[in-house]
Design a protein around this motif. Structure first.
Motif, PDB file in Angstrom:
ATOM      1  N   VAL A 513      20.655   7.394  46.116  1.00  0.00           N
ATOM      2  CA  VAL A 513      20.088   8.691  45.767  1.00  0.00           C
ATOM      3  C   VAL A 513      19.807   8.815  44.270  1.00  0.00           C
ATOM      4  CG1 VAL A 513      21.089   9.846  47.768  1.00  0.00           C
ATOM      5  CG2 VAL A 513      22.357   9.830  45.621  1.00  0.00           C
ATOM      6  N   ASP A 514      20.648   8.206  43.418  1.00  0.00           N
ATOM      7  CA  ASP A 514      20.393   8.302  41.986  1.00  0.00           C
ATOM      8  C   ASP A 514      19.061   7.651  41.634  1.00  0.00           C
ATOM      9  OD1 ASP A 514      20.671   7.499  38.993  1.00  0.00           O
ATOM     10  OD2 ASP A 514      22.374   8.823  39.308  1.00  0.00           O
ATOM     11  N   LEU A 517      16.133   9.682  43.176  1.00  0.00           N
ATOM     12  CA  LEU A 517      15.775  10.873  42.409  1.00  0.00           C
ATOM     13  C   LEU A 517      14.985  10.539  41.151  1.00  0.00           C
ATOM     14  CD1 LEU A 517      19.188  12.748  42.678  1.00  0.00           C
ATOM     15  CD2 LEU A 517      17.006  13.717  43.418  1.00  0.00           C
ATOM     16  N   HIS A 518      15.450   9.528  40.420  1.00  0.00           N
ATOM     17  CA  HIS A 518      14.925   9.313  39.079  1.00  0.00           C
ATOM     18  C   HIS A 518      13.828   8.261  38.988  1.00  0.00           C
ATOM     19  CE1 HIS A 518      17.830  12.015  37.330  1.00  0.00           C
ATOM     20  NE2 HIS A 518      18.816  11.382  37.936  1.00  0.00           N
ATOM     21  N   ALA A 519      13.704   7.408  40.003  1.00  0.00           N
ATOM     22  CA  ALA A 519      12.720   6.331  39.914  1.00  0.00           C
ATOM     23  C   ALA A 519      11.760   6.273  41.091  1.00  0.00           C
ATOM     24  CB  ALA A 519      13.442   4.981  39.783  1.00  0.00           C
ATOM     25  N   GLN A 520      12.087   6.974  42.177  1.00  0.00           N
ATOM     26  CA  GLN A 520      11.244   6.863  43.367  1.00  0.00           C
ATOM     27  C   GLN A 520      10.656   8.189  43.822  1.00  0.00           C
ATOM     28  OE1 GLN A 520      12.882   4.491  46.504  1.00  0.00           O
ATOM     29  NE2 GLN A 520      13.529   2.857  45.155  1.00  0.00           N
ATOM     30  N   GLN A 555      24.653   7.632  35.704  1.00  0.00           N
ATOM     31  CA  GLN A 555      26.110   7.518  35.637  1.00  0.00           C
ATOM     32  C   GLN A 555      26.714   7.157  36.991  1.00  0.00           C
ATOM     33  OE1 GLN A 555      28.626   9.774  36.961  1.00  0.00           O
ATOM     34  NE2 GLN A 555      30.339   8.701  35.985  1.00  0.00           N
ATOM     35  N   ALA A 556      26.182   7.723  38.046  1.00  0.00           N
ATOM     36  CA  ALA A 556      26.763   7.509  39.374  1.00  0.00           C
ATOM     37  C   ALA A 556      26.578   6.086  39.881  1.00  0.00           C
ATOM     38  CB  ALA A 556      26.153   8.488  40.372  1.00  0.00           C
ATOM     39  N   THR A 557      25.715   5.295  39.261  1.00  0.00           N
ATOM     40  CA  THR A 557      25.494   3.924  39.725  1.00  0.00           C
ATOM     41  C   THR A 557      26.572   2.969  39.248  1.00  0.00           C
ATOM     42  OG1 THR A 557      24.100   3.308  37.828  1.00  0.00           O
ATOM     43  CG2 THR A 557      22.999   4.314  39.724  1.00  0.00           C
TER      44      THR A 557
END
Length: 611
Positions: A513-514, A517-520, A555-557
């Motif tokens: 999901v991270d 959200l930010h790359a896809q 951060q969550a990755t």
């Protein structure tokens, strides 16, 4: 104890996904000659680096318990949060990085060599971050935040907590230092406000749903300040407990109500201005320089060069492996409909695993956590060749912060032993928790996770206690969850084992999901739905988590990437050492090597294998 090769992730994941994408460089083995003075001068230089950081971040000196003696003046300071302060910090890092690179490494003992490698990695990554046009940049820390003030970022949240939990009130000098810090808060808030306005001028506007939460949080903190709340109460209460006479109430009230509150009002006005301009796109790809910012945040958060696409695929594959382990346990308990995440939602409705509502349930949760801490503490000699004995205090996240706060977090004891390790738990609603998930949460946040690992780091030179890395910190905490499993934490309770596997699935979902959200281009609701369906976590917590990933990109990755690499190194050591391998020695090599970027950790394991 479970065999080390029986890990909850496939060999393909361990040896393939990370092994082919992180490009970890193995470091040379032990140096056999150490000329007198070389290591000592290197350690002296490293100490200079440490104090240079603490000059910019005095609260970290207080948190570590080192703002004493000649450095006691740091206890009265907060640091400069303005754009000029950020640039001054970056200039310090550039100068010290050049000194670190120029220092001759031949002849250094392995531990000092490792410390230089850690410094060079941390500083170079932080400098890259400071060269971005906006954001809060961590230096040996974990929070990658493009927005200087949002629902879970900013002095309005950080300072009340830090002053209450970390700033000691033992004598009049401590109380005066507290007052001095109160006097500096308006400057900190105004420095952040300057950066908020500067980012807005560049077109950087947080998404509307984050601003809605931030407005609510700020209004709560402002109301607390105007009522003479936590900032005043903490000083007055603790001064009274220590028998320190003085008019602390009136002095603190004057600062908070006449100086801090107006600065909070100015930030709140800016948040409202931004809210009127905000859109709903959740990811960094919608922000100016957002793709560049996210690439850097992944590097900072994982200490690797993995791309967003690689991390996304790793999450999908890892989640499938974990779900495959959950399925038979769920079937044995009678849960057969839907994917494992959906079946965990059904399990969460079972009253056997719930806590009572209200304060009675909060007390139950605290007692449950403390009992599990003591159980796992007694098992540590089976997992470590040298054990520590950190004090752990379970504390509720302050109610003013709970809405935007994570479920829990943990921190190591102070270096000087003046403050115990802390396990912060979010108790805004007891329905956030189940008995089966609190067991694993205990192992993650306390023992053998953050508090336990931090106790070993506290025994290293000062620079190593300051510099921490998201992938190592969180990777170790996830690895600690697995160690607890191998020690038998869940053997007699299938639901507790499901809680452990659910926690692992939770971190695998984060990878998906991270990056989504930010790359896809994922929408917020798409991420919420994916997280809820595949993790089995309630919608309220899921929404809180997704919003966290929007305000802390990348951060969550670090959690699952770090755990996988520790497991990969463990398998490598077991294969290379054969009968000489001992799990207790491997674990000790990792924690005694200190919190480090993943490639530096790999070098420490090289040296362990070679001993």
């Amino acid at each position: 104890m479970t065999d080390i090769t029986n890990v909850p992730l496939s060999r393909r994941q361990l040896m393939g996904a990370l092994g082919t994408t992180t490009a970890l460089t193995m470091l040379p083995g032990c140096v056999t000659t150490t000329p007198m003075g070389t290591t000592a001068s290197g350690q002296a230089l490293l100490d200079e680096f440490a104090w240079n950081i603490l000059e910019h971040e005095p609260l970290r000196a207080t948190s570590l318990g080192v703002d004493t003696g000649d450095r006691a003046y740091l206890r009265s300071r907060l640091g400069d949060a303005s754009e000029a302060g950020q640039q001054a910090y970056a200039d310090t890092l550039r100068a010290d990085l050049a000194r670190a690179r120029a220092f001759p490494k031949d002849g250094l003992d392995p531990a000092t060599r490792t410390s230089f490698e850690v410094v060079e990695s941390a500083y170079s990554t932080a400098i890259e971050g400071f060269e971005l046009p906006y954001g809060d940049i961590p230096v040996g820390s974990w929070r990658t935040a493009p927005y200087p003030v949002i629902q879970n970022v900013g002095a309005y949240i950080d300072l009340p907590r830090a002053l209450d939990s970390n700033h000691p009130i033992r004598d009049e000098a401590d109380a005066e230092a507290y007052i001095s810090r109160l006097e500096e808060i308006p400057d900190v808030l105004n420095g952040e406000l300057e950066r908020m306005r500067s980012a807005r001028a560049m077109g950087v506007i947080p998404p509307d749903f984050l601003l809605e939460r931030a407005n609510d949080q700020m209004e709560r903190q402002l109301a607390d300040a105007m009522a003479g709340g936590s900032l005043v109460e903490s000083l007055v209460r603790r001064a009274a407990e220590a028998g320190i006479s003085g008019d602390w109430q009136a002095r603190a009230d004057e600062i908070v109500q006449n100086r801090i509150a107006p600065a909070l009002e100015a930030q709140l006005a800016e948040l409202r201005t931004q809210a009127a301009m905000a859109g709903s796109a959740p990811g960094m790809s919608a922000q100016p320089h957002g793709d560049e910012w996210y690439r850097w945040s992944l590097k900072s958060s994982t200490t690797t060069d993995m791309s967003a696409a690689e991390i996304h695929q790793l999450g999908i594959e890892t989640l499938a492996d974990i779900h495959a382990q959950m399925d038979p346990i769920l079937r044995s308990l009678g849960y057969t409909e839907g994917n494992p995440g959906q079946r965990m939602i059904q399990l969460s409705q079972d009253d056997r695993f719930k806590f009572a509502e209200g304060d009675a349930g909060r007390a139950e949760i605290i007692d449950f956590l403390q009992e599990r801490i003591e159980w796992v503490r007694g098992e540590m000699p089976r997992a470590f060749a040298r054990v520590v004995d950190p004090e752990v205090e379970v504390r509720r996240i302050p109610p003013n912060e709970e809405l935007g706060a994570p479920t829990a977090y943990g921190g190591a004891p102070a270096v000087d032993g003046s403050r115990p390790g802390t396990f912060w738990i979010n108790l805004r609603d007891t329905d956030l928790h189940r008995t089966y998930d609190l067991v694993t949460l205990t192992h993650h946040e306390a023992i053998p996770g953050h508090v336990w690992q931090g106790e070993y780091s506290n025994q290293l030179p000062l620079i190593r206690t300051i510099l921490a890395f998201n992938a190592f910190s969180e990777g170790w905490a996830l690895y600690g969850e697995q160690l607890a499993d191998e020690l038998g934490a869940y053997d007699d309770n299938p639901a507790w084992r499901l809680g452990y596997l659910q926690a692992a699935a939770y971190r695998a979902v984060r990878l998906v999901v991270d990056t989504g959200l930010h790359a896809q281009g994922w929408a917020r609701q798409q991420a919420i739905d994916y997280f809820h369906t595949n993790s089995g976590v309630g919608v309220a917590e899921t929404t809180n988590e997704i919003d966290r990933y929007c305000s802390w990109p990348g951060q969550a990755t670090g959690y699952m990437v770090g755990k996988l690499e520790i497991l990969r190194q463990r398998q490598r050591a077991a294969t290379a050492m054969g009968s000489a391998y001992d799990l207790k020695d491997f674990n000790l090599a990792v924690v005694e090597g200190g919190n480090a970027p993943l490639d530096v950790m790999a070098g420490n394991i090289d040296r362990y294998i070679g001993t």
